[in-house]
Structures are given as C-alpha cells and as structure tokens.
Design a protein around this motif. Sequence first.
Motif, PDB file in Angstrom:
ATOM      1  N   ALA A   1      15.488  10.129   3.332  1.00  0.00           N
ATOM      2  CA  ALA A   1      16.079  11.143   4.210  1.00  0.00           C
ATOM      3  C   ALA A   1      17.370  10.644   4.859  1.00  0.00           C
ATOM      4  CB  ALA A   1      15.077  11.553   5.283  1.00  0.00           C
ATOM      5  N   ALA A   2      17.567   9.321   4.904  1.00  0.00           N
ATOM      6  CA  ALA A   2      18.801   8.764   5.461  1.00  0.00           C
ATOM      7  C   ALA A   2      19.914   8.846   4.424  1.00  0.00           C
ATOM      8  CB  ALA A   2      18.581   7.328   5.893  1.00  0.00           C
ATOM      9  N   ASP A   3      21.148   8.871   4.890  1.00  0.00           N
ATOM     10  CA  ASP A   3      22.287   8.863   3.962  1.00  0.00           C
ATOM     11  C   ASP A   3      22.440   7.499   3.303  1.00  0.00           C
ATOM     12  OD1 ASP A   3      23.171  11.558   4.549  1.00  0.00           O
ATOM     13  OD2 ASP A   3      23.885  10.772   6.468  1.00  0.00           O
ATOM     14  N   HIS A   4      22.139   6.462   4.060  1.00  0.00           N
ATOM     15  CA  HIS A   4      22.280   5.088   3.574  1.00  0.00           C
ATOM     16  C   HIS A   4      21.122   4.261   4.119  1.00  0.00           C
ATOM     17  CE1 HIS A   4      26.480   6.295   2.815  1.00  0.00           C
ATOM     18  NE2 HIS A   4      26.448   6.765   4.056  1.00  0.00           N
ATOM     19  N   VAL A   5      20.583   3.368   3.305  1.00  0.00           N
ATOM     20  CA  VAL A   5      19.466   2.525   3.711  1.00  0.00           C
ATOM     21  C   VAL A   5      19.823   1.060   3.489  1.00  0.00           C
ATOM     22  CG1 VAL A   5      17.039   1.936   3.333  1.00  0.00           C
ATOM     23  CG2 VAL A   5      17.790   4.324   3.136  1.00  0.00           C
ATOM     24  N   ILE A   6      19.520   0.239   4.484  1.00  0.00           N
ATOM     25  CA  ILE A   6      19.687  -1.206   4.366  1.00  0.00           C
ATOM     26  C   ILE A   6      18.312  -1.833   4.600  1.00  0.00           C
ATOM     27  CG2 ILE A   6      20.842  -3.260   5.236  1.00  0.00           C
ATOM     28  CD1 ILE A   6      23.035  -1.389   6.348  1.00  0.00           C
ATOM     29  N   LEU A   7      17.854  -2.640   3.670  1.00  0.00           N
ATOM     30  CA  LEU A   7      16.529  -3.239   3.758  1.00  0.00           C
ATOM     31  C   LEU A   7      16.613  -4.726   4.087  1.00  0.00           C
ATOM     32  CD1 LEU A   7      15.311  -1.252   0.756  1.00  0.00           C
ATOM     33  CD2 LEU A   7      13.992  -1.325   2.859  1.00  0.00           C
ATOM     34  N   ALA A   8      15.902  -5.111   5.143  1.00  0.00           N
ATOM     35  CA  ALA A   8      15.764  -6.526   5.496  1.00  0.00           C
ATOM     36  C   ALA A   8      14.472  -7.051   4.881  1.00  0.00           C
ATOM     37  CB  ALA A   8      15.744  -6.681   7.010  1.00  0.00           C
ATOM     38  N   ASP A   9      14.294  -8.360   4.908  1.00  0.00           N
ATOM     39  CA  ASP A   9      13.053  -8.941   4.402  1.00  0.00           C
ATOM     40  C   ASP A   9      11.855  -8.475   5.226  1.00  0.00           C
ATOM     41  OD1 ASP A   9      13.726 -10.313   2.112  1.00  0.00           O
ATOM     42  OD2 ASP A   9      14.209 -12.180   3.157  1.00  0.00           O
ATOM     43  N   ILE A  10      10.690  -8.518   4.601  1.00  0.00           N
ATOM     44  CA  ILE A  10       9.452  -8.087   5.252  1.00  0.00           C
ATOM     45  C   ILE A  10       9.129  -9.007   6.433  1.00  0.00           C
ATOM     46  CG2 ILE A  10       6.947  -7.837   4.938  1.00  0.00           C
ATOM     47  CD1 ILE A  10       7.557  -7.163   1.977  1.00  0.00           C
TER      48      ILE A  10
ATOM     49  N   ALA B   1       0.817  -1.218   0.000  1.00  0.00           N
ATOM     50  CA  ALA B   1       0.000   0.000   0.000  1.00  0.00           C
ATOM     51  C   ALA B   1       0.847   1.263   0.000  1.00  0.00           C
ATOM     52  CB  ALA B   1      -0.927   0.005   1.211  1.00  0.00           C
ATOM     53  N   PHE B   2       2.021   1.210   0.658  1.00  0.00           N
ATOM     54  CA  PHE B   2       2.832   2.423   0.831  1.00  0.00           C
ATOM     55  C   PHE B   2       4.220   2.292   0.205  1.00  0.00           C
ATOM     56  CE2 PHE B   2       0.047   2.484   4.687  1.00  0.00           C
ATOM     57  CZ  PHE B   2      -0.718   3.584   4.314  1.00  0.00           C
ATOM     58  N   LEU B   3       4.329   1.504  -0.841  1.00  0.00           N
ATOM     59  CA  LEU B   3       5.638   1.228  -1.430  1.00  0.00           C
ATOM     60  C   LEU B   3       6.402   2.509  -1.759  1.00  0.00           C
ATOM     61  CD1 LEU B   3       7.275  -1.285  -2.285  1.00  0.00           C
ATOM     62  CD2 LEU B   3       6.363  -0.973  -4.587  1.00  0.00           C
TER      63      LEU B   3
ATOM     64  N   HIS C   1      20.800  -0.765   0.041  1.00  0.00           N
ATOM     65  CA  HIS C   1      21.293  -2.137   0.009  1.00  0.00           C
ATOM     66  C   HIS C   1      20.183  -3.065   0.475  1.00  0.00           C
ATOM     67  CE1 HIS C   1      25.418  -0.419  -0.174  1.00  0.00           C
ATOM     68  NE2 HIS C   1      24.867   0.496   0.611  1.00  0.00           N
ATOM     69  N   TYR C   2      19.971  -4.146  -0.252  1.00  0.00           N
ATOM     70  CA  TYR C   2      18.992  -5.148   0.151  1.00  0.00           C
ATOM     71  C   TYR C   2      19.742  -6.376   0.634  1.00  0.00           C
ATOM     72  CZ  TYR C   2      15.694  -9.045  -0.307  1.00  0.00           C
ATOM     73  OH  TYR C   2      14.949 -10.169  -0.079  1.00  0.00           O
TER      74      TYR C   2
ATOM     75  N   GLU D   1      12.844  -5.807  -1.708  1.00  0.00           N
ATOM     76  CA  GLU D   1      13.656  -5.461  -2.870  1.00  0.00           C
ATOM     77  C   GLU D   1      12.953  -4.422  -3.740  1.00  0.00           C
ATOM     78  OE1 GLU D   1      16.802  -7.850  -5.697  1.00  0.00           O
ATOM     79  OE2 GLU D   1      15.091  -8.923  -4.842  1.00  0.00           O
ATOM     80  N   ASP D   2      11.624  -4.374  -3.699  1.00  0.00           N
ATOM     81  CA  ASP D   2      10.890  -3.357  -4.460  1.00  0.00           C
ATOM     82  C   ASP D   2      11.181  -1.960  -3.922  1.00  0.00           C
ATOM     83  OD1 ASP D   2       9.551  -5.207  -6.179  1.00  0.00           O
ATOM     84  OD2 ASP D   2       8.186  -5.686  -4.532  1.00  0.00           O
ATOM     85  N   ILE D   3      11.269  -1.821  -2.604  1.00  0.00           N
ATOM     86  CA  ILE D   3      11.636  -0.522  -2.016  1.00  0.00           C
ATOM     87  C   ILE D   3      13.067  -0.177  -2.391  1.00  0.00           C
ATOM     88  CG2 ILE D   3      11.854   0.803   0.110  1.00  0.00           C
ATOM     89  CD1 ILE D   3       9.850  -1.084   1.410  1.00  0.00           C
TER      90      ILE D   3
END
Length: 463
Positions: free
Chosen positions: A386-395, A375-377, A423-424, A409-411
């Motif tokens: 807004a962050a300098d670096h983003v690391i995404l974990a699984d949902i 809904a909010f992808l 980074h994912y 991975e879509d984000i």
Amino acid sequence: MYYINFNHPEYIHFIGIGGISMSGLAEILLDRGFQVSGSDMGESEITEHLKKKGAQVFIGQVAENISSDMKAVVYTAAIHPDNQEYQAAAAAGIPMLTRAELLGQLMKNYKEAVAVSGTHGKTTTTSMLTEILLDAAKDPTISVGGMLDSIGGNVRIGRSDCFVTEACEYTNSFLSFYPTVAAVLNIKEDHLDFFKDIQDIRQSFRRFMELVPASGSVIVNDEIDDLDTLVEGLSCEIVRFGQKPDSQFHAMDVSYDQEGCPSFLLKDTRQAAPVCFERIFLKVPGAHNLADALAAAALAFVLRIPFASIKAGLENFHGAHRRFEHKGDVAGITVIDDYAHHPDEIKAALAAAKRCSYHELWCVFQPHTYTRTKAFLHEFAAALSAADHVILADIYPARETDTLGVSSEDIHRLLVKMGVDSHYLPTFRQIEKFVLDICQPGDMLITMGAGDVVKVGEDLLKN
C-alpha cells in the motif's frame, strides 16, 4: 505459587525490569513501600526513572545480582531457564513469579479491575480509556504498554478502587489475571511460536473471558469471526461494539478530516429506546482508531462514566508514543513512527497515512521476530504494498535466536515481484543515508515495527 501481601512490603527483584510492563509493576510496588531491585541488559530512560524512584537497577543479568534476602523474583516471558539470575534464584529456593502472575495478584486488590485484550489496539484503547477516566476524576491506577504524555509515562498510581491494564495473550499470560471487566478488541493469528493455530488462539481468549465473574462484563468486538460460538454460555454480561448496525455500541455518520482523523455519532442500542449521542471528534487518524474509540466508550459506559467525560476524554487523546506518532520534520519530510508489526496493523497504519496529505509515502519496515516473519511472509508483502516505496531493515530477533531460514530480503523479493518500489538495506545507517538522498519535500516517511526502528527517524531528525 507465592502470594504477595501488598499491605506488608517486602523485597522483590525483577529480571527484565526495563520492560514496559515490568517497570510499571515495579513502580507500583515502590509506591506501596516495597524494596525493589531489578536487572536489564542495557540502560534506558525507564531504568533511570526507576532509579530515581528508589529501585536498585543492575545492568547485565548475572547470578551475583540475586541475594538471599529477596522474598520473590519476578521474570518476563523473554527470560528462559538458562538465564543466570533465574538459575541462581531457583538454586537459592527463592519463590519465582511470572510478570503475569504478579499483575494478576495485584488486580485482586481492586473492585474494578479492567483488562484490555486483543491482537491489536490494546495500548491505544487503554490510553483512550485512561483519558476518559481522568476527565471523570475516577483517579485510576493504570498500567499501559506505551508512553502516554497525560500520565507522564507508562504507569499512573491512583488512590481509587479502579485499575486498568493491558492483557496480552502471548504464552497465555492473561489467564493469570482476575478481571471484573474485560475487553476483547479482536482475535487474529499471531504469536505462532507459542500458539498452534487460530483455533488455539480463540480457545485462549475464551478461557480469558471465562475469568470474568457473573457480576462483571465482557466488551467484545462484534466483527470477530463466529462470535456467538465464542461467547456462548458465558455467565457475565456481554456488550458488543463494532460497525454493525445492530452492535450495541456503533458509530454513525462517520467522516474524516484532511488529516485522516475520524468523527462520528456514537449510538447506544442497549435500551429499548436507542440513544444517539453528539458528535465525537478524534485527534488520531484511521479507521482502526475509530474501532478502538468505540471499545473505550463501551468500557466507559460499563464503568458508569457519563457521556460528557467519554467525549472529552476521546477528544483529549492525541496518541500514545509509537502509535502513528508524529516525530517531526526533516528537509520538508514528515516523519511518523508506528509500532505496527503484524500485517493487519500495517494495513491499518498505511490506510491512516493515505488519508493524510503528502506527495509520496515511504515505509521503513523492520520485521519483528523470525517466527512472525516466516508465518506471515506473503501477508507482510501484501500489506506493505500500500506504500509508494518500501525500505526493509533486517529482522529484529527479540527473544529468538533461530533464523528459521528467513530474512527481510524475502519480503523484498516478493514486493519487487508485485511491482512495488522496494529496497533492502540491512543497517539503519544505510537507510538514513538513502532516505536523505532520495526523499523529497512533502513526502511522508513512516518507520514501522516493534523493534528499534524508531531510531531511524530520531537520527534523521538530528540532521
């Protein structure tokens, strides 16, 4: 519906007793002399605490946990009819109550029953109000959706006629409550696996406010869209707070210290001669905490608490666990944890972080539920940028099993398109190794989400 007589203890079983709200209700019943049992899918500090208080706790939810001497079974929104205990209780004809129904029945035992609602900020506002009431020696009973050091957990059992709880809109659960005083902090799109759209959500909050009797009060954020329409025709007192100059409670001369913590002058315009009180210095960062402090102050004034206790309580509040909580430092990296799981909450948390001192800001984000992620992808990507670096974990799936064809991975892809260093890394172990390899002394790392992403920071601090 089965009604519990709180003056005549009986045997109550909780399916999902380890939940933050369920455990609080179980502890209150234990204090009142009830026999309590419950089940959860795993052991935790909460289940161990309940055992010490006298509850029987089963790990795993199987039909054998249900016995014929149980007078009622309480279950959460996460429990579905295919749950073995649910089926066994129904087959045995044991009365069943939702968590919200039990909480609502409990509220009827108090002359002052305060329910704090809103898409965001419930735990912080409830915790701030708790500090105020404790300073005022109000001796309240408290049920809060987080761990608060000053009460030694998520529940406080008092001996007065004052009860304070959070009120969640999901599945319309707060419509089972009986508040004499209610707060509406904000109304945003969320829980779209249950609500149709924002209008459906607004209607739910309207019905919640209608529960307050004519002798009661609703404290409401003056910045809610089309507020006049929302509160029109309510029989109770309406008290508005916010940053508008004509809000009945608003902040003046706001400033922030080097840690991003706001201070402000509180102005009360309810009387013909407005009152501007002395400066309040918050110990928690960000404009969102300022808004929550205004709500807590407005609630306290409605409860006839003197300003001295309002100021002292707000200044004594150092945050609830998982709300921009400083976890520690590792290799010169500051580790913060935050419960933010909605785009607006992410914006607020990162805005608070940006007022702090650091070299680079890293955000480890774990999306919560497939429904919310889908809904909010795009909103998630915009907020995280807004962050300098983003690391995404699984949902973190929580109550859901259908992936809806969406993943973290879509984000990540959207962030990359926006030019953000993203980074994912699906597993926590991968994230922890990456962080130790790449983060530098002086950086700030925020683990963010309503799932179990807090483990990343805690594991890092063990190094």
